[in-house]
Motif scaffolding. Structure first.
Motif, PDB file in Angstrom:
ATOM      1  N   UNK A 252       0.832  -1.205   0.000  1.00  0.00           N
ATOM      2  CA  UNK A 252       0.000   0.000   0.000  1.00  0.00           C
ATOM      3  C   UNK A 252       0.869   1.259   0.000  1.00  0.00           C
ATOM      4  N   UNK A 253       1.896   1.291   0.842  1.00  0.00           N
ATOM      5  CA  UNK A 253       2.764   2.467   0.917  1.00  0.00           C
ATOM      6  C   UNK A 253       3.439   2.723  -0.421  1.00  0.00           C
ATOM      7  N   UNK A 254       3.954   1.667  -1.041  1.00  0.00           N
ATOM      8  CA  UNK A 254       4.636   1.835  -2.322  1.00  0.00           C
ATOM      9  C   UNK A 254       3.667   2.211  -3.437  1.00  0.00           C
ATOM     10  N   UNK A 255       2.394   1.878  -3.246  1.00  0.00           N
ATOM     11  CA  UNK A 255       1.371   2.230  -4.240  1.00  0.00           C
ATOM     12  C   UNK A 255       0.769   3.609  -3.960  1.00  0.00           C
ATOM     13  N   UNK A 256       1.228   4.272  -2.892  1.00  0.00           N
ATOM     14  CA  UNK A 256       0.757   5.621  -2.590  1.00  0.00           C
ATOM     15  C   UNK A 256      -0.520   5.691  -1.786  1.00  0.00           C
ATOM     16  N   UNK A 257      -0.946   4.593  -1.189  1.00  0.00           N
ATOM     17  CA  UNK A 257      -2.169   4.583  -0.391  1.00  0.00           C
ATOM     18  C   UNK A 257      -1.814   4.582   1.095  1.00  0.00           C
ATOM     19  N   UNK A 258      -1.457   5.768   1.581  1.00  0.00           N
ATOM     20  CA  UNK A 258      -0.927   5.924   2.925  1.00  0.00           C
ATOM     21  C   UNK A 258      -1.837   5.474   4.047  1.00  0.00           C
TER      22      UNK A 258
ATOM     23  N   UNK B 123      -4.244   3.290   4.080  1.00  0.00           N
ATOM     24  CA  UNK B 123      -4.351   1.833   4.115  1.00  0.00           C
ATOM     25  C   UNK B 123      -3.046   1.205   4.579  1.00  0.00           C
ATOM     26  N   UNK B 124      -1.931   1.805   4.191  1.00  0.00           N
ATOM     27  CA  UNK B 124      -0.624   1.310   4.654  1.00  0.00           C
ATOM     28  C   UNK B 124      -0.536   1.415   6.166  1.00  0.00           C
ATOM     29  N   UNK B 125      -0.888   2.577   6.685  1.00  0.00           N
ATOM     30  CA  UNK B 125      -0.850   2.795   8.135  1.00  0.00           C
ATOM     31  C   UNK B 125      -1.724   1.771   8.861  1.00  0.00           C
ATOM     32  N   UNK B 126      -2.933   1.574   8.369  1.00  0.00           N
ATOM     33  CA  UNK B 126      -3.846   0.617   9.003  1.00  0.00           C
ATOM     34  C   UNK B 126      -3.285  -0.802   8.965  1.00  0.00           C
ATOM     35  N   UNK B 127      -2.660  -1.177   7.854  1.00  0.00           N
ATOM     36  CA  UNK B 127      -2.100  -2.526   7.741  1.00  0.00           C
ATOM     37  C   UNK B 127      -0.919  -2.707   8.703  1.00  0.00           C
ATOM     38  N   UNK B 128      -0.054  -1.706   8.815  1.00  0.00           N
ATOM     39  CA  UNK B 128       1.062  -1.806   9.758  1.00  0.00           C
ATOM     40  C   UNK B 128       0.557  -1.901  11.198  1.00  0.00           C
ATOM     41  N   UNK B 129      -0.447  -1.099  11.523  1.00  0.00           N
ATOM     42  CA  UNK B 129      -1.015  -1.163  12.877  1.00  0.00           C
ATOM     43  C   UNK B 129      -1.626  -2.525  13.148  1.00  0.00           C
ATOM     44  N   UNK B 130      -2.248  -3.111  12.143  1.00  0.00           N
ATOM     45  CA  UNK B 130      -2.824  -4.455  12.314  1.00  0.00           C
ATOM     46  C   UNK B 130      -1.711  -5.496  12.491  1.00  0.00           C
ATOM     47  N   UNK B 131      -0.611  -5.332  11.776  1.00  0.00           N
ATOM     48  CA  UNK B 131       0.522  -6.250  11.946  1.00  0.00           C
ATOM     49  C   UNK B 131       1.022  -6.195  13.389  1.00  0.00           C
ATOM     50  N   UNK B 132       1.109  -4.988  13.940  1.00  0.00           N
ATOM     51  CA  UNK B 132       1.554  -4.833  15.329  1.00  0.00           C
ATOM     52  C   UNK B 132       0.537  -5.434  16.289  1.00  0.00           C
ATOM     53  N   UNK B 133      -0.733  -5.257  15.990  1.00  0.00           N
ATOM     54  CA  UNK B 133      -1.763  -5.855  16.841  1.00  0.00           C
ATOM     55  C   UNK B 133      -1.641  -7.380  16.851  1.00  0.00           C
ATOM     56  N   UNK B 134      -1.389  -7.952  15.697  1.00  0.00           N
ATOM     57  CA  UNK B 134      -1.307  -9.410  15.597  1.00  0.00           C
ATOM     58  C   UNK B 134      -0.027  -9.964  16.231  1.00  0.00           C
ATOM     59  N   UNK B 135       1.051  -9.182  16.205  1.00  0.00           N
ATOM     60  CA  UNK B 135       2.308  -9.625  16.822  1.00  0.00           C
ATOM     61  C   UNK B 135       3.002  -8.411  17.434  1.00  0.00           C
ATOM     62  N   UNK B 136       2.642  -8.082  18.680  1.00  0.00           N
ATOM     63  CA  UNK B 136       3.184  -6.883  19.329  1.00  0.00           C
ATOM     64  C   UNK B 136       4.696  -6.900  19.555  1.00  0.00           C
ATOM     65  N   UNK B 137       5.338  -8.017  19.331  1.00  0.00           N
ATOM     66  CA  UNK B 137       6.785  -8.110  19.536  1.00  0.00           C
ATOM     67  C   UNK B 137       7.568  -8.169  18.216  1.00  0.00           C
ATOM     68  N   UNK B 138       6.903  -7.926  17.106  1.00  0.00           N
ATOM     69  CA  UNK B 138       7.574  -8.040  15.814  1.00  0.00           C
ATOM     70  C   UNK B 138       8.197  -6.707  15.425  1.00  0.00           C
ATOM     71  N   UNK B 139       9.502  -6.626  15.494  1.00  0.00           N
ATOM     72  CA  UNK B 139      10.255  -5.402  15.305  1.00  0.00           C
ATOM     73  C   UNK B 139      10.022  -4.786  13.925  1.00  0.00           C
TER      74      UNK B 139
ATOM     75  N   UNK C 108       9.290  -0.922  12.781  1.00  0.00           N
ATOM     76  CA  UNK C 108      10.222  -0.215  11.902  1.00  0.00           C
ATOM     77  C   UNK C 108       9.494   0.329  10.671  1.00  0.00           C
ATOM     78  N   UNK C 109       8.661  -0.490  10.049  1.00  0.00           N
ATOM     79  CA  UNK C 109       7.954  -0.060   8.842  1.00  0.00           C
ATOM     80  C   UNK C 109       6.928   1.018   9.130  1.00  0.00           C
ATOM     81  N   UNK C 110       6.223   0.915  10.259  1.00  0.00           N
ATOM     82  CA  UNK C 110       5.260   1.961  10.607  1.00  0.00           C
ATOM     83  C   UNK C 110       5.999   3.265  10.898  1.00  0.00           C
ATOM     84  N   UNK C 111       7.111   3.176  11.610  1.00  0.00           N
ATOM     85  CA  UNK C 111       7.917   4.376  11.843  1.00  0.00           C
ATOM     86  C   UNK C 111       8.415   4.981  10.535  1.00  0.00           C
ATOM     87  N   UNK C 112       8.799   4.133   9.603  1.00  0.00           N
ATOM     88  CA  UNK C 112       9.258   4.609   8.293  1.00  0.00           C
ATOM     89  C   UNK C 112       8.135   5.308   7.538  1.00  0.00           C
TER      90      UNK C 112
END
Length: 152
Positions: free
Chosen positions: A77-83, A85-101, A105-109
């Protein structure tokens, strides 16, 4: 077997052969989340973001709790310019695995590219707490701290 073969091809830099192996695997069993995600990664690498996003969404339909796939979707999503949706997907990744660095890193980026430095620092700080030896994060975190000190 085809998925494993595809992974070997990727490791050897032979993406076209990897794509064919993943497609053969999907022809035998169409809804394998990891195979769909692997094929999606190939399309993302080619810059074919719409197809990559489609494959990642199909993968999530079979495994909606997979942080790796949510993170891959966020990158596409980020590379396709859909910010948003990218943000929401990164937040969901963190929700699913709160210890996944990598998700932090990608959400911070994502926030870094939007000059949201306080948010960037927050997510990168958390990632550094989990992995102080991350190969890229220390340098990037120093940059964001400098921006914050300079009032940016």
């Amino acid at each position: 077997v085809q998925n494993n073969l595809g992974a070997v091809y990727i490791f050897r830099g032979r993406e076209e052969e990897a794509a064919r192996a993943f497609q053969k695997s999907l022809a035998l069993k169409p809804d394998q989340p990891i195979v769909l995600a692997n094929l999606g990664s190939i399309y993302r690498g080619r810059g074919e973001y719409k197809e990559a996003i489609h494959l990642f969404k199909r993968a999530l339909a079979g495994d909606e709790y997979n942080a790796l796939i949510w993170n891959k979707l966020g990158i596409a999503y980020a590379e396709n310019g859909d910010g948003k949706k990218a943000e929401a997907a990164f937040l969901r990744a963190i929700k699913e695995d709160p210890e996944w660095v990598e998700a932090y890193f990608n959400l911070g980026s994502y926030y870094w590219r939007r000059k949201a430095y306080k948010k960037t620092a927050s997510y990168w700080r958390r990632a550094l707490e989990m992995d102080p030896d991350h190969p890229e994060l220390g340098r990037w975190f120093s940059l964001v701290e400098g921006r914050l000190r300079n009032g940016r």
